[in-house]
Design a protein around this motif. Structure first.
Motif, short mmCIF file in Angstrom:
data_model
loop_
_atom_site.label_atom_id
_atom_site.label_comp_id
_atom_site.label_asym_id
_atom_site.label_seq_id
_atom_site.Cartn_x
_atom_site.Cartn_y
_atom_site.Cartn_z
N ILE A 20 3.65 -5.26 -13.84
CA ILE A 20 4.02 -4.82 -12.49
C ILE A 20 2.93 -3.93 -11.90
N SER A 21 2.33 -3.07 -12.73
CA SER A 21 1.26 -2.21 -12.22
C SER A 21 0.08 -3.04 -11.72
N LYS A 22 -0.19 -4.16 -12.39
CA LYS A 22 -1.28 -5.02 -11.94
C LYS A 22 -0.95 -5.66 -10.59
N ILE A 23 0.31 -6.05 -10.42
CA ILE A 23 0.73 -6.63 -9.14
C ILE A 23 0.61 -5.60 -8.02
N LEU A 24 1.04 -4.35 -8.31
CA LEU A 24 1.00 -3.31 -7.28
C LEU A 24 -0.42 -2.94 -6.89
N ASN A 25 -1.38 -3.17 -7.76
CA ASN A 25 -2.78 -2.84 -7.46
C ASN A 25 -3.50 -3.97 -6.74
N ALA A 26 -2.86 -5.13 -6.62
CA ALA A 26 -3.51 -6.27 -5.98
C ALA A 26 -3.58 -6.05 -4.47
N PRO A 27 -4.68 -6.49 -3.82
CA PRO A 27 -4.83 -6.29 -2.37
C PRO A 27 -4.05 -7.32 -1.56
N CYS A 28 -2.74 -7.14 -1.49
CA CYS A 28 -1.88 -8.08 -0.77
C CYS A 28 -1.07 -7.33 0.29
N ARG A 29 -0.45 -8.08 1.15
CA ARG A 29 0.50 -7.52 2.10
C ARG A 29 1.65 -6.88 1.34
N ILE A 68 9.90 2.00 -12.45
CA ILE A 68 9.31 1.01 -11.54
C ILE A 68 9.41 1.50 -10.10
N ALA A 69 10.51 2.15 -9.75
CA ALA A 69 10.67 2.69 -8.40
C ALA A 69 9.61 3.74 -8.10
N ASN A 70 9.24 4.54 -9.09
CA ASN A 70 8.18 5.53 -8.90
C ASN A 70 6.84 4.85 -8.60
N LEU A 71 6.53 3.78 -9.35
CA LEU A 71 5.29 3.04 -9.10
C LEU A 71 5.30 2.41 -7.71
N VAL A 72 6.45 1.85 -7.33
CA VAL A 72 6.57 1.25 -6.00
C VAL A 72 6.37 2.31 -4.92
N GLY A 73 6.92 3.50 -5.14
CA GLY A 73 6.78 4.58 -4.16
C GLY A 73 5.32 4.94 -3.92
N GLN A 74 4.52 5.00 -4.99
CA GLN A 74 3.11 5.31 -4.83
C GLN A 74 2.38 4.21 -4.05
N THR A 75 2.75 2.96 -4.32
CA THR A 75 2.12 1.85 -3.60
C THR A 75 2.49 1.89 -2.12
N VAL A 76 3.75 2.14 -1.82
CA VAL A 76 4.18 2.23 -0.42
C VAL A 76 3.44 3.36 0.29
N LYS A 77 3.26 4.47 -0.40
CA LYS A 77 2.54 5.61 0.19
C LYS A 77 1.11 5.22 0.57
N LEU A 78 0.41 4.53 -0.34
CA LEU A 78 -0.96 4.12 -0.06
C LEU A 78 -1.03 3.14 1.09
N HIS A 79 -0.10 2.19 1.12
CA HIS A 79 -0.08 1.21 2.22
C HIS A 79 0.14 1.91 3.56
N ARG A 80 1.06 2.87 3.60
CA ARG A 80 1.35 3.56 4.85
C ARG A 80 0.19 4.45 5.28
N LEU A 81 -0.47 5.09 4.32
CA LEU A 81 -1.64 5.90 4.67
C LEU A 81 -2.74 5.02 5.25
N PHE A 82 -2.95 3.87 4.62
CA PHE A 82 -3.99 2.96 5.11
C PHE A 82 -3.64 2.44 6.51
N ALA A 83 -2.35 2.11 6.73
CA ALA A 83 -1.93 1.61 8.04
C ALA A 83 -2.10 2.68 9.12
N CYS A 84 -1.74 3.93 8.80
CA CYS A 84 -1.89 5.02 9.76
C CYS A 84 -3.36 5.27 10.07
N ASP A 85 -4.18 5.22 9.04
CA ASP A 85 -5.61 5.45 9.22
C ASP A 85 -6.22 4.36 10.08
#
Length: 608
Positions: A60-69, A204-221
């Motif tokens: 799952i960590s590998k999936i979360l690190n992949a550059p996808c939508r 797994i929810a903690n890992l997902v939370g970190q991924t969502v945070k990065l996606h939102r930071l990138f979108a805001c930026d």
């Protein structure tokens, strides 16, 4: 002995009180189950569960690190989760800043299916998870007060079909931004694994939370950069007014008064007012470093350092040390600590020339510095924060490089906030006399000479393609001035008039496409330059007997100048004794153009 035996049991009782808050795998003790379930539980093997969980989290960590939508990433996580967690449905639901549903994804998600998955969520139970910020576990939802009748119906539970439910919060820092829920048909095996699966889902929810945070930071930026880009472009459009009403912008070191250059100078004045990253695009020799320095000197950072680095001149290992610095002993030869260019340019401007030539691994390192404005020196783990405005330059087609995966798309978007296109010299030919005079004045000052440019010399320069742009023009002036024996530079002093221009030989494969029709000379030179016809090619010197060789209107265009037909070219070659340079002067062409005409018409040169 009895007291010692009670201690492990007491410890296990205390460890099981907060099953959702700990990020470690734990199997419920036999004491917590009815006696009828103790024997089946003992038969359950602990090791396979742990191994399966660890393998699943790794995948799952590998999936979360992949550059996808983000939606695709979450759907892939749920698809994988089905392989090692017993579940009938799995859903990730995310909320926006106002707490309203934003993204709802389930296994097998596709575009437009959010609402279908949203309808499968038990509303009351979800609200309780978010409000309490704790996991919700129900062995039988039909008998649990946390589920309303509507929730039970949504989950498809009934007396004949008991359904178990696990829901855990997804957090970004202390705030709950969503939930991860699974439901399944209850059986003896699933009941035994409730606690184990709850803790696994919390991880797994903690890992997902970190991924969502990065996606939102990138979108805001990215949104902020796009808004800034739109604002600057709007200012550029507002400044487009008639030339007579436009205030002339002068920048030290940039010479010329052509419309293309005036437009560039106006953009420099606007861009300099902001701190946005600038990408200078243009051919080699167009003066990208001068423009970068002009932006810096016109900005609020003018009194701060202007640091420059050619990225193509250094290998990757040296480039990293040059940009980020290094500590003493970081590598062989590092006898002392050294600041990098980013650190030296703090509060100022860093110019990165030829940024399109850096390697793919280093692009990732550079991206982080540009995004976060922080880095570590080579051989150090101490993070250094800087405030640097970056101006990058390249003559590569970065869009094509991104399409070929030779240049990172995210780095492209980061550096191309405000792109400025520098015009080549062939698009600002009216600046050639000014540039040539300036280069000759510099030569005279350095060498103690008093050379001047005759009208015929300016005419040669105006008809040259200069694929190397301003740099090639400067070299041409210096070379001709060095070899000139008289007090002034005239037409015959140029190597191209004798077929000896090495630059022309170098660029002959592309010069036909690069050369544009020459523009008229300045009014001061007009008296000494008579037009050949309606074209702007100069009249051939030498007397009236050569006028018959001039090309009439309607002849074939070659490299922006009119040339005669086959018979006229042969007549000129015969009159000049088959010397190409002389024939070119008779026809008012350059030696390169007469050579092209000879090849085009298949004229064999006679040797004497």
């Amino acid at each position: 002995m009895q007291n010692e035996a009670r201690k492990p049991e007491q410890g296990a009782r205390e460890d099981d009180q907060n099953i959702g808050d700990r990020l470690m795998l734990h199997i419920a003790t036999a004491r917590e189950r009815p006696a009828s379930q103790v024997e089946p539980e003992r038969e359950l093997s602990f090791e396979p569960l742990r191994e399966s969980a660890l393998t699943g989290i790794f995948e799952i960590s590998k999936i979360l690190n992949a550059p996808c939508r983000l939606e695709v990433t979450l759907a892939n996580v749920l698809d994988l989760l089905q392989s090692f967690v017993q579940m009938r449905h799995g859903i990730v639901s995310l909320f926006d800043d106002d707490g309203m549903p934003d993204i709802t994804v389930g296994a097998g998600w596709s575009e437009g299916s959010d609402e279908r998955y949203r309808m499968r969520l038990p509303r009351k139970a979800i609200d309780q998870i978010v409000a309490a910020d704790r996991p919700l576990v129900a062995e039988n939802v039909a008998a649990d007060p946390a589920f309303s009748a509507a929730d039970i119906e949504v989950l498809g539970a009934s007396d004949g079909t008991p359904v178990s439910f696990i829901g855990v919060p997804i957090r970004i820092d202390p705030k709950v931004v969503g939930t991860l829920t699974v439901d399944r048909i209850r059986d003896d095996r699933s009941s035994l694994r409730l606690d184990h699966d709850t803790q696994l889902l919390a991880m797994i929810a903690n890992l997902v939370g970190q991924t969502v945070k990065l996606h939102r930071l990138f979108a805001c930026d990215r949104e902020r950069l796009m808004v800034e880009k739109d604002r600057l472009q709007k200012q550029l459009f507002e400044l487009k007014q008639p030339a007579r009403d436009r205030k002339k912008v002068n920048v030290h070191g940039i010479i010329g008064d052509s419309p293309a250059l005036r437009g560039l100078l106006e953009k420099i004045a606007i861009v300099a007012k902001s701190n946005s990253t600038v990408l200078l695009r243009g051919e080699s020799g167009t003066g990208k470093e001068l423009v970068a320095k002009a932006i810096h000197e016109s900005s609020s950072r003018a009194k701060r350092p202007f640091v420059k680095l050619n990225c193509a001149a250094l290998p990757e290992t040296v480039l990293e040390s040059e940009l980020f610095g290094h500590e003493k002993g970081a590598f062989t030869g590092a006898f002392s600590s050294r600041k990098g260019r980013f650190e030296l340019a703090d509060k100022g401007t860093l110019f990165l020339d030829e940024i399109g030539e850096i390697s793919a691994p280093f692009q990732a390192k550079l991206l982080r510095v540009l995004q976060e404005q922080e880095f570590e020196r080579v051989g150090s783990n101490q993070t250094i924060k800087v405030d640097v405005r970056v101006i990058a330059a390249t003559n590569r087609n970065l869009e094509e490089a991104v399409a070929k995966s030779e240049f990172r798309a995210d780095l492209y978007y980061r550096i191309s906030v405000v792109p400025l296109l520098l015009p080549p010299l062939r698009e600002r030919r009216s600046d050639i006399p000014l540039l040539a005079s300036e280069f000759l004045r510099n030569f005279n000052n350095e060498n103690g000479r008093t050379l001047t440019l005759e009208a015929s010399a300016i005419d040669v320069l105006m008809n040259c393609g200069f694929p190397g742009n301003v740099r090639e023009l400067e070299n041409c002036i210096q070379r001709t001035a060095t070899l000139s024996a008289g007090p002034a530079i005239v037409r015959n002093d140029f190597a191209c008039c004798h077929g000896q221009c090495l630059s022309a030989m170098l660029w002959k494969s592309t010069s036909e496409q690069m050369i544009m029709p020459p523009v008229p000379s300045t009014p001061a030179l007009a008296k000494s330059i008579a037009p050949l016809s309606e074209a702007t090619a100069p009249a051939p010197p030498g007397g009236s007997e050569l006028v018959s060789l001039a090309a009439p209107p309607g002849t074939v265009l070659v490299s922006g100048a009119k040339i005669a037909d086959r018979e006229r070219v042969i007549a000129a070659m015969e009159k000049s004794g088959w010397v190409q340079a002389k024939a070119a002067r008779l026809l008012g062409l350059t030696p390169r153009q007469i050579g092209y005409a000879l090849r085009k018409y298949g004229i064999e040169i006679k040797r004497f």
